[in-house]
Design a protein around this motif. Sequence first.
Motif: not given
Length: 124
Positions: A44-53
Amino acid sequence: MERVGAARDLVLGYVRALNAIDEAMRVAIPSIERLADLVSLARSRRINRSDHIGTYSYKVHGAGCRFVSDNGTEVDVDFAADGSEVFDLWRLRGYGLSLPEPLDVTDQEMRTAVRSLQPLLSSA
């Protein structure tokens, strides 16, 4: 039998790592109720498909997600329709080989380990 013990440790380590990732993601993204929610949030594009958390990077793929900790340990998981975590021998092998001290066990050793842990894995 010693190798089956190593395979059991690998399976249990994978489950512990997955639980640690779940906890870290819930802290970082309070709106998620379960780890599988990352997939729907990315779609739903509320978060990136890839990221660092925190100490993990993640990449959402198909029906799951691949997580890599800062020390290089990889945990790849798919999610069933009900949100439960699904893994297979390929994912276990990838996890084992990515450990700081890589652990490579045979498919048969992993099958034996998973069968012996089935009651625990099914209830987790």
